[in-house]
Structures are given as structure tokens and as C-alpha cells.
Design an enzyme around this catalytic site. Structure first.
Site, short mmCIF file in Angstrom:
data_model
loop_
_atom_site.label_atom_id
_atom_site.label_comp_id
_atom_site.label_asym_id
_atom_site.label_seq_id
_atom_site.Cartn_x
_atom_site.Cartn_y
_atom_site.Cartn_z
N ARG A 235 0.83 -1.21 0.03
CA ARG A 235 -0.12 -0.04 -0.23
C ARG A 235 0.95 1.18 0.06
O ARG A 235 0.26 2.34 -0.27
CB ARG A 235 -1.04 0.12 1.29
CG ARG A 235 -2.17 -0.84 1.01
CD ARG A 235 -2.89 -0.82 2.29
NE ARG A 235 -2.57 -1.50 3.39
CZ ARG A 235 -2.97 -1.69 4.49
NH1 ARG A 235 -3.80 -0.73 4.95
NH2 ARG A 235 -2.47 -2.41 5.62
N ASN B 159 40.93 40.35 5.78
CA ASN B 159 39.91 40.84 4.90
C ASN B 159 39.78 40.30 3.50
O ASN B 159 40.87 40.37 2.83
CB ASN B 159 39.86 42.47 4.99
CG ASN B 159 38.65 42.94 4.17
OD1 ASN B 159 37.69 43.21 4.76
ND2 ASN B 159 38.72 43.28 2.73
#
Length: 463
Positions: free
Chosen positions: A14, A379
Site C-alpha cells: 500500500r 579581509n
């Protein structure tokens, strides 16, 4: 000894799926694993898993779950039924044990219920105990018949019940606790003389009653625990219940969720106190999030460790680590094996892969950092690309502490930018940048006067 026999041999037609039924996932975990986990938490120290259809796949899915696998023969020449499945574990049943029969497709059963079932069975001196529940509409379920002392005398299937018996709302969950001695004995007495030609464990209760055994019935209050999953609809319903349980547990432990109904968190996730989870967040796998974090809307975190006071906005983090006080996003992507330090900024549209980034460094927007080791207080400018792949091999880039990489630069690996080194914007770096040096790797600008007019390329406003 406490033993469980978990039935997981069914085909599950099912479900309309090629995947064995018990391997369909609820909150990203196969449903059978929830049953095994409940058994472990209830201190059931021996757990037998009966597999059949898709047995190899089931075996692989539970290989780390500390269970013993028993294969049930399948095919037209072999019988079916719950009783036949339990028979496969007969050699593992000790006479001085307590045995609980469980099902791999009932993932909502809890360890607390199993513990109470065992305690009820022991304290009542029962030879077998049925776990029951009361339904407003019990249609289709076997009814529990009790005597004047409350003992179970019979389980009557719905199709066999009289009109009066059909009025009974207490039903059989299919979960049982047996004394090992009696279960082992009764398995030899089951037969398949019925319309389906199957062996049913339900018949064990009838046989034991006929032999004068004492049968108990332990009724649970939360009947959702015994809900079986036999279709994709029921799978979705079980998922909703499990998500609610997970979210409620996290809330009780101090997390904050703006809208729990739209928050998707797996069962193994840990979240610290006062961490705020916004709607649309998905947190999967073995993820651990610290305290006082903010996980913004539509973020996804998988198998990662997040420190305290981390702010993540609309970003994806997979198999990575983020340390305390760091800001991620919006729209950042941390791919596997990224390790981000403390007080770091990984901004919008920044992608990091297989890299470490040291404390207080920044890559605020539009950068790709791959196969890199970035130091502290570095940075990384807008548009920077760590060029890590030469077409055959991935290479590593090292950027040491306090370096500065200007916008729109390419660092072509393998390459090193030394401590306090500076890379000018727009540079393509292929050689080492020395400590304290400024590296400029771009063509000198040259302006050709009158070139536009000469080429007749003047742009005029359209009327």
C-alpha cells in the site's frame, strides 16, 4: 532479561514504493529506527529484528543500531502472518525473559509506554499482556474482552464480533508483552487453519487463556502511539506527529521557535537555551547549535556544529563548524569541512568549501573561498575568488594573519599571502605575497583619447 522482537518483514504494497515500508523516513530517519530506539531506551537489552522483503536494505539501514537480524523466508511456498514472523525468533527467546512484540511500521511508540507495559506485566503477575487503546470509532480493530476482574479473556476480530461486542471501544494494538517461557511454548501450538492461511500471534492469547494463563490488558492514553504506517498519507501524518514531539522537546529545553508548525528539525538535533529559530528553518542530522543564536528564516543546517551567539540569516551550512559570535549570511553557503572561527563575518553570496577561516576575519560579500587556510583578522574583498582547481587537481591557498585581499582579485592556488600582505584590487596572484608587501598583478591603465568618436560608438538617448 528484556527482549524485543520487532517485525519488519512485510512488503508494504500500500506504500506504492520500491523501498521497503519500514525504511521510509520520518524526520529524516527510517521509521524502523524509531522503534529500535524506543526499545533501547526502555532497557530492552536484546532486540531481534525480523526482516523479509528488502531484507538487505533493512539490514544496511540498521547496521549501527545494535540489533540481531533474523531473516524470514518469503515466497509462495512459505506461510505469512504475525505469528509466523515471531516464530523465526524462537531460538532467541529465553524462558526466563520478558519479550515484547513490536512492529517496524509503528514509529510513534515511546520508550515510556514500553517501560510502563513491562512494569504492569510484572506487577500483575501476568503470563501475557496486551497493549490496548480506546477508540471513538473502533471499526476494523480486534476488540478486547475482559472478565469481571479486568483480565483479558479474548481478542475478537471485528468481522467475527457480535453486535454487542462491536460496541466495545477498547482495541488490540498488536503489541504484547510475554513471559518468555509461555511465548516459546505457545508458538508451537499456533496453526494457520483460517481463511487467509496465515499464522497470527493473536491466537497465542486465545491459546494461553484456554490453558488457564493470566492475561492482562494495559491501556494507553495516547492512542497515536500505536498508529501504523501503511500508506504515504499515514507516513505524512506520522511525520507531523514526530515533528511536533521534537519541537516541543526543544522548546521545553529552552529553545525559542517563532512558528513551530513551519520549522523542520530532525530528532537528533540539539539546540541551546534562548536560541531563536525563525519560520522555514530546516535543521538535519547530527547538528548541535549553542545558546543565544539566531537562525533566520529559510536557513538549512545539516550535520554541523554551531557555537554560541551565532547569527545565521537565510543561509545553508553542511557538515561544517561555526564558532562563537560569528555572523553568517544572508545567502551564504558553507559546504562540507568548512571551519569558521570566532567573530567572523561570512556575508551575502559568499561560498566556503573545505576551508578554515580564523577569528575576526571577514568575507562580507560575493566571494568564493575553496580549499583554503585563512588566518585571523583577514579581509577578503568583494568578488575575490580562490582559484583552487587546475582541471585535474585541487590546490590549497594560504592567507596568513592580518592580510588584506582587495576586491575582484584571483588567488591562483597553490599560493601564499604572508602575514600583513596586501593584494591590490583586481589582481591575479600566482606567486607568493611577502609579509608586509603590496602585490599588484594587473595591466597598467591606458586611455585612448577620442576613440569613441573615431569608432562612431556614441550612445544617444532614444526618443
Amino acid at each position: 532479561m528484556l527482549t524485543s522482537i520487532i517485525l519488519a518483514a512485510g512488503e508494504g504494497t500500500r506504500m506504492k514504493s520500491k523501498l521497503p515500508k519500514v525504511l521510509h523516513k520520518i524526520c529524516n530517519k527510517p521509521m524502523v529506527n524509531y522503534v529500535i530506539e524506543a526499545a533501547h531506551k526502555a532497557n530492552l537489552n536484546k532486540n531481534i529484528l525480523i526482516v523479509g522483503h528488502g531484507g538487505d536494505k533493512v539490514r544496511e539501514a540498521v547496521k549501527n543500531e545494535n540489533v540481531e537480524i533474523v531473516k524470514q523466508p518469503i515466497g509462495e511456498e512459505f506461510p505469512y502472518g504475525t505469528g509466523y514472523a515471531v516464530m523465526q525468533a524462537k531460538d532467541h527467546i529465553k524462558e526466563n525473559s520478558y519479550v515484547i512484540i513490536l512492529y517496524g511500521d509503528t514509529p510513534l511508540i515511546t520508550s515510556e509506554t514500553l517501560t510502563k507495559l513491562i512494569e504492569f506485566h510484572k506487577s500483575g503477575g501476568y503470563n501475557a499482556t496486551v497493549l490496548t487503546a480506546e477508540f471513538e470509532d473502533p471499526t476494523g480493530y480486534g476488540r478486547i474482552i475482559r472478565d469481571e476482574n479486568g483480565n483479558v479473556t479474548e481478542i475478537v476480530e471485528h468481522k467475527d464480533a457480535t453486535d454487542k461486542q462491536k460496541e466495545i471501544r477498547e482495541i488490540n494494538s498488536g503489541i504484547y508483552c510475554f513471559d518468555g517461557k509461555y511465548l516459546k511454548s505457545v508458538l508451537d501450538k499456533l496453526d494457520n487453519n483460517n481463511a487467509q492461511g496465515e499464522y497470527y500471534i493473536t491466537d497465542a492469547i486465545k491459546i494461553l487463556n484456554e490453558e488457564g494463563c493470566k492475561i492482562g490488558g494495559y491501556k494507553i492514553e495516547d492512542k497515536v502511539e500505536i498508529a501504523g504506517v501503511n500508506s504515504k498519507v499515514q507516513l505524512a501524518e506520522a511525520e507531523a506527529v514526530m515533528r511536533r514531539r521534537i519541537n516541543e522537546k526543544l522548546l521545553m529545553n529552552g529553545a525559542i521557535m517563532i512558528d513551530p508548525s513551519s520549522t523542520y528539525i530532525d530528532s537528533d538535533v540539539k539546540i541551546g537555551k534562548d536560541t531563536v529559530i525563525y519560520p522555514g528553518v530546516i535543521i538535519e542530522g547530527n547538528t548541535e547549535i549553542g545558546e543565544e543564536c539566531v537562525i533566520g528564516h529559510n536557513s538549512r543546517i545539516v550535520d554541523s556544529k554551531i557555537g554560541d551567539r551565532v547569527n545565521i540569516q537565510s543561509s545553508t551550512i553542511i557538515e561544517s563548524e561555526v564558532d562563537n559570535d560569528t555572523n553568517i549570511g544572508p545567502y551564504a553557503y558553507l559546504r562540507p569541512n568548512s571551519k569558521i572561527g570566532k567573530s567572523v563575518k561570512i556575508g551575502d553570496f559568499v561560498e566556503v568549501k573545505n576551508s578554515t577561516i580564523g577569528d575576526k576575519s571577514k568575507a562580507s560579500h560575493l566571494a568564493y573561498i575553496g580549499d583554503a587556510e585563512v588566518g585571523k583578522n583577514v579581509n577578503i574583498g568583494c568578488g575575490v575568488v580562490f582559484v583552487n582547481y587546475d582541471g585535474k587537481v585541487k590546490h590549497k591557498t594560504i592567507v596568513e594573519d592580518n592580510a588584506f585581499v582587495g576586491s575582484n582579485s584571483n588567488l591562483v592556488a597553490p599560493v601564499i599571502v604572508r602575514e600583513n600582505g596586501y593584494v591590490a584590487a583586481g589582481s591575479t596572484i600566482t606567486e607568493e605575497v611577502k609579509s608586509g608587501a603590496l602585490s599588484i598583478a594587473r595591466a597598467r591603465q591606458f586611455n585612448k583619447e577620442g576613440w569613441v568618436e573615431k569608432k562612431n560608438l556614441q550612445r544617444e538617448e532614444k526618443k
